[in-house]
Motif scaffolding. Structure first.
Motif, mmCIF file in Angstrom:
data_model
loop_
_atom_site.group_PDB
_atom_site.id
_atom_site.type_symbol
_atom_site.label_atom_id
_atom_site.label_comp_id
_atom_site.label_asym_id
_atom_site.label_seq_id
_atom_site.Cartn_x
_atom_site.Cartn_y
_atom_site.Cartn_z
ATOM 1 N N UNK A 1 -8.584 -28.153 31.132
ATOM 2 C CA UNK A 1 -8.312 -26.717 31.132
ATOM 3 C C UNK A 1 -8.782 -26.012 29.852
ATOM 4 N N UNK A 2 -9.857 -26.532 29.286
ATOM 5 C CA UNK A 2 -10.398 -25.934 28.064
ATOM 6 C C UNK A 2 -11.866 -25.536 28.182
ATOM 7 N N UNK A 3 -12.620 -26.191 29.054
ATOM 8 C CA UNK A 3 -14.067 -25.979 29.114
ATOM 9 C C UNK A 3 -14.551 -26.016 30.561
ATOM 10 N N UNK A 4 -15.660 -25.322 30.815
ATOM 11 C CA UNK A 4 -16.361 -25.372 32.100
ATOM 12 C C UNK A 4 -17.842 -25.595 31.811
ATOM 13 N N UNK A 5 -18.438 -26.610 32.418
ATOM 14 C CA UNK A 5 -19.864 -26.870 32.218
ATOM 15 C C UNK A 5 -20.698 -25.811 32.925
ATOM 16 N N UNK A 6 -21.811 -25.431 32.307
ATOM 17 C CA UNK A 6 -22.709 -24.431 32.879
ATOM 18 C C UNK A 6 -23.906 -25.116 33.523
ATOM 19 N N UNK A 7 -24.164 -24.750 34.783
ATOM 20 C CA UNK A 7 -25.339 -25.249 35.509
ATOM 21 C C UNK A 7 -26.225 -24.061 35.880
ATOM 22 N N UNK A 8 -27.486 -24.125 35.496
ATOM 23 C CA UNK A 8 -28.438 -23.032 35.700
ATOM 24 C C UNK A 8 -29.463 -23.430 36.758
ATOM 25 N N UNK A 9 -29.680 -22.552 37.722
ATOM 26 C CA UNK A 9 -30.733 -22.792 38.711
ATOM 27 C C UNK A 9 -32.083 -22.490 38.061
ATOM 28 N N UNK B 1 -35.459 -13.217 25.919
ATOM 29 C CA UNK B 1 -34.323 -12.769 25.108
ATOM 30 C C UNK B 1 -33.260 -12.114 25.965
ATOM 31 N N UNK B 2 -33.687 -11.317 26.952
ATOM 32 C CA UNK B 2 -32.731 -10.678 27.868
ATOM 33 C C UNK B 2 -31.955 -11.741 28.668
ATOM 34 N N UNK B 3 -32.674 -12.728 29.179
ATOM 35 C CA UNK B 3 -32.025 -13.781 29.975
ATOM 36 C C UNK B 3 -31.085 -14.594 29.086
ATOM 37 N N UNK B 4 -31.559 -14.934 27.912
ATOM 38 C CA UNK B 4 -30.761 -15.741 26.982
ATOM 39 C C UNK B 4 -29.462 -15.023 26.617
ATOM 40 N N UNK B 5 -29.528 -13.707 26.413
ATOM 41 C CA UNK B 5 -28.327 -12.948 26.058
ATOM 42 C C UNK B 5 -27.272 -13.065 27.146
ATOM 43 N N UNK B 6 -27.712 -12.997 28.412
ATOM 44 C CA UNK B 6 -26.758 -13.140 29.511
ATOM 45 C C UNK B 6 -26.192 -14.552 29.555
ATOM 46 N N UNK B 7 -27.030 -15.545 29.329
ATOM 47 C CA UNK B 7 -26.553 -16.926 29.353
ATOM 48 C C UNK B 7 -25.530 -17.186 28.249
ATOM 49 N N UNK B 8 -25.711 -16.555 27.119
ATOM 50 C CA UNK B 8 -24.749 -16.749 26.029
ATOM 51 C C UNK B 8 -23.366 -16.226 26.422
ATOM 52 N N UNK B 9 -23.318 -15.221 27.295
ATOM 53 C CA UNK B 9 -22.023 -14.762 27.807
ATOM 54 C C UNK B 9 -21.279 -15.906 28.493
ATOM 55 N N UNK B 10 -22.012 -16.704 29.263
ATOM 56 C CA UNK B 10 -21.394 -17.832 29.957
ATOM 57 C C UNK B 10 -20.958 -18.910 28.973
ATOM 58 N N UNK B 11 -21.816 -19.251 28.029
ATOM 59 C CA UNK B 11 -21.455 -20.289 27.069
ATOM 60 C C UNK B 11 -20.197 -19.903 26.292
ATOM 61 N N UNK B 12 -20.085 -18.627 25.937
ATOM 62 C CA UNK B 12 -18.887 -18.187 25.214
ATOM 63 C C UNK B 12 -17.654 -18.198 26.122
ATOM 64 N N UNK B 13 -17.788 -17.625 27.324
ATOM 65 C CA UNK B 13 -16.643 -17.545 28.231
ATOM 66 C C UNK B 13 -16.140 -18.926 28.641
ATOM 67 N N UNK B 14 -17.051 -19.883 28.778
ATOM 68 C CA UNK B 14 -16.682 -21.229 29.203
ATOM 69 C C UNK B 14 -16.272 -22.116 28.031
ATOM 70 N N UNK B 15 -16.143 -21.519 26.845
ATOM 71 C CA UNK B 15 -15.694 -22.243 25.649
ATOM 72 C C UNK B 15 -16.625 -23.424 25.337
ATOM 73 N N UNK B 16 -17.932 -23.162 25.403
ATOM 74 C CA UNK B 16 -18.922 -24.221 25.190
ATOM 75 C C UNK B 16 -19.633 -24.123 23.844
#
Length: 420
Positions: free
Chosen positions: A35-43, A392-407
């Protein structure tokens, strides 16, 4: 390329774990890191998305999973032009070029009969589509994939709207997993992790009682044959491509169910979901993003077209991408019931734009789109690096996921649990 060769020091130490790197992390997410982390999988639906994902994972210092459907990556090249082997080579080359040292796992998404649009469109028989999936699984294992989603929840031989009977889903899931394990052992490849289930309404697993029956029957059948248990179970947690909804309470109930089997819930359609920070708290072990990243790429290119025209430059990218999406016919799969049968130009302008943005991933490699994109980049070259702008635009959105998922810096935390 050997399986899981994208695991660099020190994470190569867990390549021989009973269910590979993903299985090792999943055990931690059920134990000390629950209950601390969620792995990110990108298509990996484009080169830009794939590169941006690697760059974002490196900045986050986190593991990265790729989840490639058979529509995207297959022996025929899919719509990306990649086979499993050439995708693996591309990712490995990018890791080397950028000098990145992060764990990366390639994965198959929705590997099952008729899950590939071409198989469904051509009305292949069960035997034809099943054999094609088996060949794809073999290619994935040879290419080094470390996670295989086995999903036989579509059956075109049934009447439309009829859910696939659970015993049939179980039987076919076992057959796919058995084939994968037999092939892997014969080729002396390292262990991999497996994922089962589906979030799709047509899969017939939305009812929690049916999900419980599916898991009971599947685990019993796997134990009977001495086959490994899946690490992830895909569940309906309220997410859809065209909504922002995440059903936290439903996710918690499914989490409690699948943890009894030693597995974790995996969420699909995580694009544009509100309250991503709730995913770890709900126990979601992994989450897939894809179409939304194609939309980010599309919007970045839209901005470049606007910039070019502001400078008085003649560019045609927006026309080329729209024409290619419409001609592909892929946009029809996302139509609302009241829109079905209407020509594209008769739809609301905002819906047209959404459909082009969402469908853009299918045509990034279309010759006319490639040519128009090159011309756009060349026209803007004196003022900016258009390719870097898009990433850079795509990376910025991906960083939202890494932060939200506590990664952020999750790799450092994982190192504390590595075997000696």
């Amino acid at each position: 390329m050997q399986a899981q060769a994208l695991l660099t020091v020190p994470f190569d130490r867990v390549a021989t774990h009973a269910r590979g790197f993903v299985g090792w992390v999943a055990e931690l997410l059920q134990g000390p890191l629950a209950y601390q982390h969620t792995l990110l999988a990108v298509c990996p639906n484009s080169e830009a998305v794939t590169r941006a994902a690697l760059e974002a994972a490196a900045e986050a210092n986190a593991p990265l999973l790729f989840a490639a459907t058979l529509n995207q990556v297959d022996l025929d090249g899919g719509y990306t032009g990649w086979t499993p082997a050439t995708l693996a080579r591309f990712v490995a080359d990018e890791l080397a070029r950028l000098d990145l040292h992060i764990p990366v796992v390639l994965g198959l998404d929705h590997g099952g009969p008729w899950k590939k649009d071409l198989h469904a469109r051509n009305r292949l028989s069960f035997e034809e589509t099943f054999q094609a999936v088996l060949r794809a699984i073999e290619a994935c294992l040879d290419a080094g994939y470390g996670l295989l989603h086995l999903d036989p929840t579509v059956d075109l031989e049934l009447s439309p709207g009829t859910p696939v009977p659970i015993p049939r889903i179980v039987e076919r899931s076992v057959a796919l997993l058995r084939h994968a394990e037999t092939y892997r052992l014969r080729r002396n490849l390292p262990p991999v992790a497996y994922e089962v289930g589906t979030e799709e309404v047509g899969g017939g697993l939305q009812a929690e009682a049916r999900m419980a029956e599916f898991l009971d029957r599947l685990w019993t059948a796997l134990d009977r044959e001495g086959l490994p248990h899946p690490v992830f179970v895909v569940g309906d947690i309220g997410t859809r491509l065209d909504t922002r909804t995440f059903d936290f309470e439903r996710a918690r109930r499914l989490d409690a169910l699948v943890r009894r089997y030693g597995a974790l819930i995996k969420g699909h359609y995580t694009d544009d979901v509100d309250r991503l920070d709730l995913y770890p708290k709900a126990g979601i072990g992994g989450a897939n993003v894809g179409p939304g990243l194609a939309a980010i790429e599309f919007e970045a290119l839209e901005a470049l077209v606007e910039e070019a025209r502001r400078r008085g430059l003649s560019v045609t990218f927006d026309q080329a991408i729209r024409r290619a999406v419409v001609e592909s016919g892929r946009w029809t799969k996302w139509l609302q019931p009241e829109e079905k049968g209407q020509p594209f130009d008769a739809l609301d302008p905002e819906r047209q734009r959404w459909l082009v943005a969402t469908g853009s991933r299918y045509v990034w490699t279309h010759p006319a789109v490639l040519q128009a994109r090159r011309e756009l980049y060349e026209a803007l070259a004196p003022w900016l690096d258009a390719d870097a702008f898009v990433r850079t635009r795509i990376k910025a959105r991906l960083m939202d996921y890494f932060r939200a998922f506590n990664l952020i810096h999750f790799n450092e935390r994982l190192q504390a649990f590595l075997p000696e």
